[in-house]
Design an enzyme around this catalytic site. Structure first.
Site, mmCIF file in Angstrom:
data_model
loop_
_atom_site.group_PDB
_atom_site.id
_atom_site.type_symbol
_atom_site.label_atom_id
_atom_site.label_comp_id
_atom_site.label_asym_id
_atom_site.label_seq_id
_atom_site.Cartn_x
_atom_site.Cartn_y
_atom_site.Cartn_z
ATOM 1 C CG HIS A 46 45.089 12.003 60.001
ATOM 2 N ND1 HIS A 46 45.117 10.852 59.262
ATOM 3 C CD2 HIS A 46 44.402 12.909 59.262
ATOM 4 C CE1 HIS A 46 44.475 11.060 58.117
ATOM 5 N NE2 HIS A 46 44.036 12.305 58.098
ATOM 6 C CD GLU B 33 40.053 13.418 58.458
ATOM 7 O OE1 GLU B 33 40.055 14.124 57.460
ATOM 8 O OE2 GLU B 33 41.086 12.861 58.875
#
Ligand code: 13P
Length: 235
Positions: free
Chosen positions: A86, A158
């Site tokens: 992430h 993302e």
């Protein structure tokens, strides 16, 4: 369509318990919804009608690694998916692609599906380097895996600048990036890898984002913190 909820570092114990209770009796297909609570709350969730995911994993197997949580420990808590790479971990915890690769290896060895996050920063986007950045992250983290291993992996696109900002790329842009990811992965490894989108997904944009042809699902952060929101998008 796969929906992954990333709770990040939110909720105190009672709130997490209440959330888990709200998720009881969802009766979805097992791999439609994946909830990724904070590590400490994983045991509160009984993954029936949805699956359980972790937000990270240690690259170590076990033993003297204070503060870490291993893939085998996650597996013993019925965790079947785990987010890795992430951007918040790449940025704040200085995680590298090599480390992310090792974490994915641990997950795969314990039959946990890695959800590999990739995405460009605002500066990279402005320099027109989106595809370069995304492909670099993918290639660096995936190289060295066998075809069998690669077939277990999910990618989440993302854009860093879209996370928690309310900004979302145009649908055509998301489609373009996801298509290129899929083409490149197929070209390199002959694998059809699912790709999710994450970054400021909410009730106002999810219906139109759903129409993106190449998209296989969503990775949702803040909007997923209210169970009502989750139920509304599952309808
Ligand atoms: P937001 O949905 O809050 O933008 O977060 C996205 C995200 O980082 C999910 O992993």
């Amino acid at each position: 369509m796969l929906i992954v909820l990333n709770h990040k570092m939110n909720f105190l114990k009672e709130e997490a318990l209440a959330y888990a209770k709200e998720m009881e009796g969802l009766f979805l297909k097992e791999d439609q919804l994946i909830i990724c609570p904070t590590y400490t709350y994983l045991p509160f969730f009984e993954p029936i009608g949805y699956s359980l995911g972790a937000q990270d994993v240690s690259h170590y197997q076990n033993g003297a690694h204070t503060g870490n949580v291993s893939a085998s420990q996650l597996s013993s808590l019925s965790v079947r998916y785990a987010i890795v790479g992430h951007s918040e971990r790449r940025l704040f915890e200085k995680e590298t692609s090599e480390l992310i690769h090792e974490k994915m290896k641990e997950l795969l060895d314990h039959h946990i599906t890695p959800i590999l996050c990739v995405g460009e920063s605002l500066e990279e986007k402005e320099r027109g380097e989106t595809l370069f950045r995304v492909m670099q992250e993918i290639e660096e983290s995936l190289q060295g895996f066998t075809k069998d291993e690669l077939e277990q992996i999910i990618i989440a696109y993302e854009p860093v600048w879209a996370i928690g900002t309310g900004l979302v790329p145009k649908e055509e842009e998301i489609d373009r990036v996801i298509k290129r990811i899929k083409e490149q992965v197929f070209h390199t490894w002959q694998i059809e890898m699912p790709v999710l989108y994450g970054g400021s997904v909410n009730q106002n944009n999810i219906s139109s984002l759903r129409e993106i042809p190449s998209l296989d699902g969503f990775l949702i952060g803040s909007f997923s913190l209210d169970p009502k929101n989750v139920k509304s998008i599952l309808k």
